[in-house]
Design a protein around this motif. Structure first.
Motif, PDB file in Angstrom:
ATOM      1  N   TYR A   7       0.840  -1.196   0.000  1.00 49.68           N
ATOM      2  CA  TYR A   7       0.000   0.000   0.000  1.00 49.68           C
ATOM      3  C   TYR A   7       0.880   1.253   0.000  1.00 49.68           C
ATOM      4  N   PRO A   8       0.371   2.380  -0.510  1.00 46.91           N
ATOM      5  CA  PRO A   8       1.092   3.643  -0.338  1.00 46.91           C
ATOM      6  C   PRO A   8       1.311   3.913   1.148  1.00 46.91           C
ATOM      7  N   LYS A   9       2.447   4.507   1.489  1.00 44.68           N
ATOM      8  CA  LYS A   9       2.760   4.743   2.897  1.00 44.68           C
ATOM      9  C   LYS A   9       1.728   5.648   3.566  1.00 44.68           C
ATOM     10  N   GLU A  10       1.021   6.453   2.764  1.00 46.76           N
ATOM     11  CA  GLU A  10       0.006   7.336   3.324  1.00 46.76           C
ATOM     12  C   GLU A  10      -1.220   6.557   3.801  1.00 46.76           C
ATOM     13  N   ASP A  11      -1.406   5.342   3.289  1.00 44.21           N
ATOM     14  CA  ASP A  11      -2.600   4.564   3.623  1.00 44.21           C
ATOM     15  C   ASP A  11      -2.470   3.806   4.935  1.00 44.21           C
ATOM     16  N   VAL A  12      -1.285   3.254   5.212  1.00 43.15           N
ATOM     17  CA  VAL A  12      -1.136   2.425   6.409  1.00 43.15           C
ATOM     18  C   VAL A  12       0.335   2.211   6.725  1.00 43.15           C
ATOM     19  N   THR A  13       0.638   2.102   8.013  1.00 43.45           N
ATOM     20  CA  THR A  13       1.969   1.725   8.490  1.00 43.45           C
ATOM     21  C   THR A  13       1.850   0.392   9.203  1.00 43.45           C
ATOM     22  N   PHE A  14       2.614  -0.591   8.750  1.00 36.77           N
ATOM     23  CA  PHE A  14       2.596  -1.908   9.385  1.00 36.77           C
ATOM     24  C   PHE A  14       3.584  -1.933  10.546  1.00 36.77           C
ATOM     25  N   LEU A  15       3.076  -2.242  11.737  1.00 33.04           N
ATOM     26  CA  LEU A  15       3.953  -2.420  12.895  1.00 33.04           C
ATOM     27  C   LEU A  15       4.159  -3.920  13.094  1.00 33.04           C
ATOM     28  N   LEU A  16       4.917  -4.511  12.187  1.00 37.24           N
ATOM     29  CA  LEU A  16       5.173  -5.943  12.152  1.00 37.24           C
ATOM     30  C   LEU A  16       6.633  -6.177  11.785  1.00 37.24           C
ATOM     31  N   LYS A  17       7.326  -6.984  12.557  1.00 42.89           N
ATOM     32  CA  LYS A  17       8.719  -7.301  12.260  1.00 42.89           C
ATOM     33  C   LYS A  17       8.801  -8.076  10.953  1.00 42.89           C
ATOM     34  N   ASP A  18       9.760  -7.703  10.104  1.00 42.39           N
ATOM     35  CA  ASP A  18       9.903  -8.335   8.802  1.00 42.39           C
ATOM     36  C   ASP A  18      10.601  -9.690   8.927  1.00 42.39           C
ATOM     37  N   LEU A  19       9.859 -10.750   8.601  1.00 41.92           N
ATOM     38  CA  LEU A  19      10.399 -12.111   8.639  1.00 41.92           C
ATOM     39  C   LEU A  19      10.524 -12.700   7.231  1.00 41.92           C
ATOM     40  N   SER A  20      10.613 -11.824   6.242  1.00 36.14           N
ATOM     41  CA  SER A  20      10.557 -12.262   4.848  1.00 36.14           C
ATOM     42  C   SER A  20      11.668 -13.228   4.462  1.00 36.14           C
ATOM     43  N   SER A 116      -7.012  13.399   7.345  1.00 34.62           N
ATOM     44  CA  SER A 116      -6.228  12.174   7.219  1.00 34.62           C
ATOM     45  C   SER A 116      -5.864  11.643   8.605  1.00 34.62           C
ATOM     46  N   LEU A 117      -6.540  10.589   9.021  1.00 33.45           N
ATOM     47  CA  LEU A 117      -6.255   9.989  10.322  1.00 33.45           C
ATOM     48  C   LEU A 117      -5.063   9.038  10.214  1.00 33.45           C
ATOM     49  N   PRO A 118      -4.214   9.002  11.237  1.00 35.21           N
ATOM     50  CA  PRO A 118      -3.125   8.010  11.235  1.00 35.21           C
ATOM     51  C   PRO A 118      -3.709   6.599  11.256  1.00 35.21           C
ATOM     52  N   HIS A 119      -3.065   5.697  10.539  1.00 39.24           N
ATOM     53  CA  HIS A 119      -3.576   4.330  10.426  1.00 39.24           C
ATOM     54  C   HIS A 119      -2.424   3.337  10.512  1.00 39.24           C
ATOM     55  N   TYR A 120      -2.530   2.417  11.464  1.00 39.93           N
ATOM     56  CA  TYR A 120      -1.518   1.379  11.647  1.00 39.93           C
ATOM     57  C   TYR A 120      -2.178   0.010  11.530  1.00 39.93           C
ATOM     58  N   SER A 121      -1.398  -0.953  11.095  1.00 37.04           N
ATOM     59  CA  SER A 121      -1.829  -2.345  11.117  1.00 37.04           C
ATOM     60  C   SER A 121      -0.988  -3.067  12.160  1.00 37.04           C
ATOM     61  N   ILE A 122      -1.673  -3.658  13.154  1.00 31.44           N
ATOM     62  CA  ILE A 122      -0.965  -4.311  14.258  1.00 31.44           C
ATOM     63  C   ILE A 122      -1.509  -5.725  14.444  1.00 31.44           C
ATOM     64  N   SER A 123      -0.777  -6.534  15.169  1.00 31.79           N
ATOM     65  CA  SER A 123      -1.123  -7.941  15.322  1.00 31.79           C
ATOM     66  C   SER A 123      -1.911  -8.214  16.591  1.00 31.79           C
ATOM     67  N   ILE A 124      -2.914  -9.055  16.438  1.00 32.17           N
ATOM     68  CA  ILE A 124      -3.584  -9.665  17.587  1.00 32.17           C
ATOM     69  C   ILE A 124      -3.715 -11.144  17.266  1.00 32.17           C
ATOM     70  N   ILE A 125      -3.445 -11.975  18.234  1.00 31.82           N
ATOM     71  CA  ILE A 125      -3.411 -13.414  18.009  1.00 31.82           C
ATOM     72  C   ILE A 125      -4.273 -14.110  19.054  1.00 31.82           C
ATOM     73  N   ARG A 126      -5.170 -14.954  18.576  1.00 32.67           N
ATOM     74  CA  ARG A 126      -6.054 -15.677  19.488  1.00 32.67           C
ATOM     75  C   ARG A 126      -5.245 -16.489  20.493  1.00 32.67           C
ATOM     76  N   ASP A 127      -5.616 -16.371  21.758  1.00 31.88           N
ATOM     77  CA  ASP A 127      -4.963 -17.048  22.893  1.00 31.88           C
ATOM     78  C   ASP A 127      -3.600 -16.463  23.245  1.00 31.88           C
ATOM     79  N   ARG A 128      -3.147 -15.470  22.508  1.00 37.13           N
ATOM     80  CA  ARG A 128      -1.856 -14.830  22.796  1.00 37.13           C
ATOM     81  C   ARG A 128      -2.010 -13.343  23.089  1.00 37.13           C
ATOM     82  N   GLY A 129      -2.999 -12.708  22.465  1.00 39.91           N
ATOM     83  CA  GLY A 129      -3.271 -11.307  22.756  1.00 39.91           C
ATOM     84  C   GLY A 129      -2.775 -10.336  21.709  1.00 39.91           C
ATOM     85  N   ILE A 130      -2.939  -9.058  22.024  1.00 39.17           N
ATOM     86  CA  ILE A 130      -2.547  -7.984  21.124  1.00 39.17           C
ATOM     87  C   ILE A 130      -1.083  -7.637  21.361  1.00 39.17           C
ATOM     88  N   ASP A 131      -0.456  -7.054  20.370  1.00 39.19           N
ATOM     89  CA  ASP A 131       0.961  -6.719  20.440  1.00 39.19           C
ATOM     90  C   ASP A 131       1.165  -5.471  21.321  1.00 39.19           C
TER      91      ASP A 131
END
Length: 365
Positions: A7-20, A116-131
């Protein structure tokens, strides 16, 4: 280093460690066996499913059929967010199904209110919780803003419950006062108080995996690769760049905003007028299915169009249940079931259009 996504950086920032650079995918059969033998699903990834030409055509057809419906529902959710939270809020999409919905909500607010509201994508995992590390990052970047959590749809409410317990625990630990209210495009499980619709219809972004979510994988939490002070992880599938439909999807639906003002206002009025507090009717449907098919593990039941699609794409499906009269809106489900040789059975007594049952290891037939 964090995942960037397509996505364009203006649309969302991913707060996820890169494991590529890691090879952590398992075949569907390997993954299913591991999960049912106690390995948590977040410790590995499914191999990305390559849709057939016929299935991809169904995606395009469902997008054409439902683009206005999705745009209207996104607008209804966005209007409620603005009404309840104002413009001093941060959009926090739950990776990964929530990410395209969060982008659409952000785009709608920009279109309607020129904000333009700030927008992040963050992880939540069932039985483990939110980051927690991601939440703290957002708090430091936006110290006076509220947080608005966003997902695509509800099933039996597992993520709703996980978010509620996670935020309650986080607030107690860090002396914060975040709301755990979850905004969703569709709430067929009747477990959200902020929704665009409670109808169970095909949200086209549920049809595909990373190629509709910025080429980002599901989130991963495996301490072999992720330290306690790091974000949860994910992979970026650069090799799928030519097949990426993420921005095409966003642009196709965003283009509808200018022609749906009247419908958004009408549906918003209907949602408010007919609003009922979450009653977890979807969970009662699941309990009826569980009893009917003698399924011990409720996690093997995946309700709703979105979750049923996921079962067919990346789990070992056992049966697909559909509500009578919904066949015309479930063509992609029927095609996938036929492709994988999964029986489709009518089941009247549920609040969802369809439901996917995962193959219990002890009930292979």
């Amino acid at each position: 280093m964090t995942v960037t996504g397509s996505y364009p950086k203006e649309d969302v920032t991913f707060l996820l460690k890169d494991l590529s650079d890691l090879s952590i995918e398992k075949s569907t059969a390997e993954r299913e066996e591991a999960i049912q033998n106690g390995v948590h699903y977040s410790q590995m990834l499914p191999i990305e499913y390559e849709p057939t030409k016929e299935y991809l055509q169904l995606f395009y057809d469902s997008l054409e059929t439902n683009k206005r419906r999705v745009a209207i529902a996104a607008g209804v959710v966005a209007e409620q967010i603005v009404e309840r939270r104002g413009f001093d809020t941060v959009l926090c999409s739950l990776a990964r199904a929530g990410t395209p919905i969060g982008v659409l909500i952000k785009r709608y607010i920009e279109f309607k209110y020129d904000c333009s509201l700030p927008h992040y994508s963050i992880s939540i995992i069932r039985d483990r919780g939110i980051d927690h590390n991601a939440l703290q990052y957002i708090e430091n970047a936006h110290p006076h803003a509220s947080l608005t959590f966003i997902d695509g749809w509800t099933g039996k409410g597992a993520i709703t419950k996980q978010l509620t317990s996670s935020i309650e625990r986080y607030n107690q630990t860090f002396h914060t006062q975040h709301s755990a209210e979850l905004a969703v495009l569709a709430d067929p499980g009747y477990c959200s108080s902020l929704y665009g619709t409670r109808e169970d219809f095909i949200i086209p972004s549920a049809c595909l995996n990373s190629t509709i979510s910025g080429l980002v994988s599901r989130s991963v939490l495996n301490r072999e690769w992720i330290k306690r002070d790091e974000f949860h992880g994910a992979k970026y599938y650069a090799e799928l760049k030519e097949k990426d439909l993420s921005n095409f999807y966003i642009e196709t639906i965003s283009e509808q905003f200018k022609n749906t003002r009247t419908e958004v206002n009408e549906l918003l009025g209907q949602v408010k007028e007919s609003y009922t507090a979450p009653n977890w009717e979807g969970l009662r449907s699941i309990q009826r299915i569980q009893e009917h098919y003698s399924i011990d593990n409720i996690n093997l039941i995946k309700p709703g169009v979105g979750e049923t699609t996921r079962v067919l794409l990346r789990r070992v499906p056992w049966k697909i249940l559909i509500k009578p009269g919904t066949e015309s809106e479930l063509q992609h489900i029927l095609l996938l079931a036929e492709d994988r040789g999964v029986p489709v059975i009518e089941f009247k007594d549920m609040s969802y259009a369809c439901c996917g049952l995962i193959q219990p290891m002890e009930k292979k037939e």
